[in-house]
Design a protein around this motif. Sequence first.
Motif, short mmCIF file in Angstrom:
data_model
loop_
_atom_site.label_atom_id
_atom_site.label_comp_id
_atom_site.label_asym_id
_atom_site.label_seq_id
_atom_site.Cartn_x
_atom_site.Cartn_y
_atom_site.Cartn_z
N UNK A 127 0.83 -1.21 0.00
CA UNK A 127 0.00 0.00 0.00
C UNK A 127 0.87 1.26 0.00
N UNK A 128 1.95 1.22 0.75
CA UNK A 128 2.87 2.37 0.79
C UNK A 128 3.52 2.59 -0.58
N UNK A 129 3.95 1.50 -1.19
CA UNK A 129 4.60 1.60 -2.50
C UNK A 129 3.63 2.16 -3.54
N UNK A 130 2.38 1.74 -3.46
CA UNK A 130 1.37 2.23 -4.41
C UNK A 130 1.14 3.72 -4.22
N UNK A 131 1.07 4.16 -2.98
CA UNK A 131 0.92 5.60 -2.71
C UNK A 131 2.11 6.38 -3.26
N UNK A 132 3.31 5.86 -3.03
CA UNK A 132 4.51 6.55 -3.48
C UNK A 132 4.56 6.64 -5.00
N UNK A 133 4.15 5.57 -5.67
CA UNK A 133 4.10 5.58 -7.14
C UNK A 133 3.15 6.67 -7.62
N UNK A 134 1.98 6.74 -7.01
CA UNK A 134 1.00 7.74 -7.42
C UNK A 134 1.47 9.15 -7.15
N UNK A 135 2.00 9.38 -5.96
CA UNK A 135 2.48 10.71 -5.60
C UNK A 135 3.60 11.16 -6.52
N UNK A 136 4.54 10.26 -6.79
CA UNK A 136 5.67 10.62 -7.65
C UNK A 136 5.22 10.89 -9.08
N UNK A 177 -7.00 7.10 -4.67
CA UNK A 177 -6.22 6.40 -3.64
C UNK A 177 -5.23 7.36 -2.97
N UNK A 178 -4.52 8.14 -3.78
CA UNK A 178 -3.55 9.08 -3.25
C UNK A 178 -4.23 10.15 -2.40
N UNK A 179 -5.36 10.65 -2.88
CA UNK A 179 -6.07 11.69 -2.14
C UNK A 179 -6.57 11.20 -0.78
N UNK A 180 -7.01 9.97 -0.73
CA UNK A 180 -7.58 9.44 0.50
C UNK A 180 -6.53 8.90 1.46
N UNK A 181 -5.30 8.79 1.01
CA UNK A 181 -4.26 8.12 1.80
C UNK A 181 -4.03 8.78 3.16
N UNK A 182 -3.96 10.11 3.18
CA UNK A 182 -3.61 10.80 4.43
C UNK A 182 -4.67 10.63 5.50
N UNK A 187 -6.45 7.76 5.83
CA UNK A 187 -6.68 6.34 6.07
C UNK A 187 -5.89 5.86 7.29
N UNK A 188 -6.42 4.86 7.97
CA UNK A 188 -5.75 4.31 9.15
C UNK A 188 -4.45 3.61 8.78
N UNK A 189 -4.42 2.99 7.62
CA UNK A 189 -3.27 2.18 7.24
C UNK A 189 -2.16 2.97 6.55
N UNK A 190 -2.44 4.22 6.14
CA UNK A 190 -1.42 5.00 5.44
C UNK A 190 -1.20 6.38 6.05
N UNK A 191 -2.11 6.84 6.88
CA UNK A 191 -2.04 8.21 7.38
C UNK A 191 -0.71 8.57 8.02
N UNK A 192 -0.22 7.71 8.92
CA UNK A 192 1.04 7.99 9.62
C UNK A 192 2.22 7.99 8.64
N UNK A 193 2.20 7.05 7.69
CA UNK A 193 3.28 6.97 6.70
C UNK A 193 3.31 8.22 5.83
N UNK A 194 2.15 8.67 5.39
CA UNK A 194 2.07 9.87 4.55
C UNK A 194 2.61 11.08 5.30
N UNK A 195 2.26 11.20 6.56
CA UNK A 195 2.73 12.32 7.38
C UNK A 195 4.24 12.32 7.50
N UNK A 196 4.83 11.16 7.78
CA UNK A 196 6.29 11.05 7.90
C UNK A 196 6.96 11.35 6.56
N UNK A 197 6.39 10.82 5.48
CA UNK A 197 6.97 11.02 4.15
C UNK A 197 6.96 12.50 3.77
N UNK A 198 5.86 13.18 4.06
CA UNK A 198 5.79 14.61 3.75
C UNK A 198 6.82 15.40 4.53
#
Length: 215
Positions: free
Chosen positions: A62-71, A110-115, A117-128
Amino acid sequence: MIIGDSEHSAPTEARRKAILEAALACFASKGFTETTMEDIRKLSGASTGSIYHHFANKEMLARALYLEGRNSLNAALSTSITTNDLRTGIKTLICAYLDWFERHADLGQYVMQASDSEYLGAYVKVLRQKTMTTLPMENFPEQFFHWLTPAIDNGSVVRLPKALYSPLVIGPSREFVRLWLRTRVAADIQEAREPLADAAWLVLAPPASLHEEIV
């Protein structure tokens, strides 16, 4: 690329891409919680060994998919602001933003909803935070401000706090896309291009230039 290609004929990167595409399809149809790695494996055509070679678990996938979309989105926006003509550049930027979401609607949602979501929110915050502090030029708002800086300095663009430029310019288009993703009517997003580009320019244009346009 066909997701179900034989694993032996697909290069490693193509296999990884197929797994990510399958994950996106599963997440979109079943949701993250209900999707299993086996669901993704079956849809992608990968073997069990292959899918776990690329991704240790569903959360990492899920993290890799978010990163692909964001990039991918950031790359589309970055390549849109290469002109020295500000108004043209702003229009190209807004059109690039809308076009990306039209072409990649599921991934965009998916990218818009990531921040949130319970499963990606913390990861998105750290990545940003990491991007802002250690990789600033991979951060589109930073790139956008860098592109605007000469115009800000010579008065062609209104002077604002640095943090406001990107949200004020992209914000209306972002909100429009959130609403558009519910219906995904192609005509609606095409008709929105000009008004949203004009609105973005009005945010940046100094009062004197707006007066000249009206006159």
